[in-house]
Design a protein around this motif. Sequence first.
Motif, PDB file in Angstrom:
ATOM      1  N   ALA A  45      -3.795  -3.426   0.396  1.00 55.20           N
ATOM      2  CA  ALA A  45      -3.922  -4.880   0.584  1.00 55.20           C
ATOM      3  C   ALA A  45      -3.089  -5.363   1.768  1.00 55.20           C
ATOM      4  O   ALA A  45      -3.558  -6.149   2.602  1.00 55.20           O
ATOM      5  N   SER A  46      -1.841  -4.899   1.850  1.00 52.97           N
ATOM      6  CA  SER A  46      -0.973  -5.346   2.943  1.00 52.97           C
ATOM      7  C   SER A  46      -1.446  -4.797   4.290  1.00 52.97           C
ATOM      8  O   SER A  46      -1.348  -5.477   5.316  1.00 52.97           O
ATOM      9  N   ILE A  48      -4.578  -4.184   5.138  1.00 58.37           N
ATOM     10  CA  ILE A  48      -5.730  -4.985   5.562  1.00 58.37           C
ATOM     11  C   ILE A  48      -5.237  -6.226   6.296  1.00 58.37           C
ATOM     12  O   ILE A  48      -5.772  -6.612   7.340  1.00 58.37           O
ATOM     13  N   TYR A  49      -4.197  -6.836   5.753  1.00 62.41           N
ATOM     14  CA  TYR A  49      -3.652  -8.051   6.371  1.00 62.41           C
ATOM     15  C   TYR A  49      -2.949  -7.733   7.692  1.00 62.41           C
ATOM     16  O   TYR A  49      -3.198  -8.393   8.713  1.00 62.41           O
ATOM     17  N   THR A  55      -4.129 -11.764  12.632  1.00 62.74           N
ATOM     18  CA  THR A  55      -2.890 -12.004  11.905  1.00 62.74           C
ATOM     19  C   THR A  55      -1.742 -12.224  12.881  1.00 62.74           C
ATOM     20  O   THR A  55      -0.945 -13.156  12.732  1.00 62.74           O
ATOM     21  N   SER A 180     -16.121 -10.647   8.186  1.00 63.16           N
ATOM     22  CA  SER A 180     -14.882 -10.129   7.590  1.00 63.16           C
ATOM     23  C   SER A 180     -14.777 -10.547   6.137  1.00 63.16           C
ATOM     24  O   SER A 180     -14.410  -9.754   5.262  1.00 63.16           O
ATOM     25  N   LEU A 184     -14.893  -8.243   2.589  1.00 64.00           N
ATOM     26  CA  LEU A 184     -13.831  -8.271   1.577  1.00 64.00           C
ATOM     27  C   LEU A 184     -14.369  -8.681   0.213  1.00 64.00           C
ATOM     28  O   LEU A 184     -13.934  -8.163  -0.819  1.00 64.00           O
ATOM     29  N   ALA A 233      -6.071 -14.004   3.690  1.00 65.24           N
ATOM     30  CA  ALA A 233      -4.892 -13.427   3.030  1.00 65.24           C
ATOM     31  C   ALA A 233      -5.143 -13.234   1.539  1.00 65.24           C
ATOM     32  O   ALA A 233      -4.784 -12.210   0.957  1.00 65.24           O
ATOM     33  N   CYS A 236      -7.501 -10.344   0.816  1.00 67.65           N
ATOM     34  CA  CYS A 236      -6.886  -9.022   0.941  1.00 67.65           C
ATOM     35  C   CYS A 236      -6.428  -8.527  -0.426  1.00 67.65           C
ATOM     36  O   CYS A 236      -6.471  -7.328  -0.704  1.00 67.65           O
TER      37      CYS A 236
END
Length: 239
Positions: A45-46, A48-49, A55, A180, A184, A233, A236
Amino acid sequence: ALARFITSDLLAASQLIGLAATVASGVVIYKIAASLRDANTGLVASLIYYLAPLTWTNALSGMETSLFVLLIVLALFSFARDRLVAAFSLAFLATLTRPEGALLAGIMLLATGNRTNRSYRTAWTDLKTALYAFALPMALFAAWKLWYFGSLLPNSFYLKVSESAKLLPGLQYVRLFAMSVIALIVASFGIRLWRARPVLVVATLWSISLLVFYLFVNPLEGLYDRFLWPAFAALCVTA
């Protein structure tokens, strides 16, 4: 304002705040996802961000984007831990940063009904928490703002939501972001923890409602990616 006591280069100060908020947001996203399953899930998850180029574009923009994202994910983290006072207080701070933050507070209040072992007493406690941690300070701030400025929302907000001759005027910008988001959302279809983990409901409803809202907004600049980044966010986590 605090940075002004140290330096007159407020752009650099804003960029430092943005970078710090971005790094912190990735950590919080990791903790939310890891609490839902395991450390590997949190890492994915982190990443992906962190690996999304926008970002860091947003982090260095000098705008409020990264700070707003941090407040949103901190509210989600607090909600996941069942710390509703902190969750609604952070939603209040998010609303001071950007008016859409009020949307998250409403979603969290609705999602408390999805918690297990819920009773009338629990429902009343949740409502009181939302009232004194979000609604009351928001009402006091709104009253002051109306008295001081003569309007409740920023002028740019009124301009964005004013009448437009086009149907769905924000579509041309939201669709640039759509692939995107669709990727997700598709990755989220396998979730089997909806009932047990209300934070997943909150994150999903927040992302969808924010994207829908910006479909009806008149674009005033080239791209709305920074306005939609809080939706990214949250997605993610679900992905």
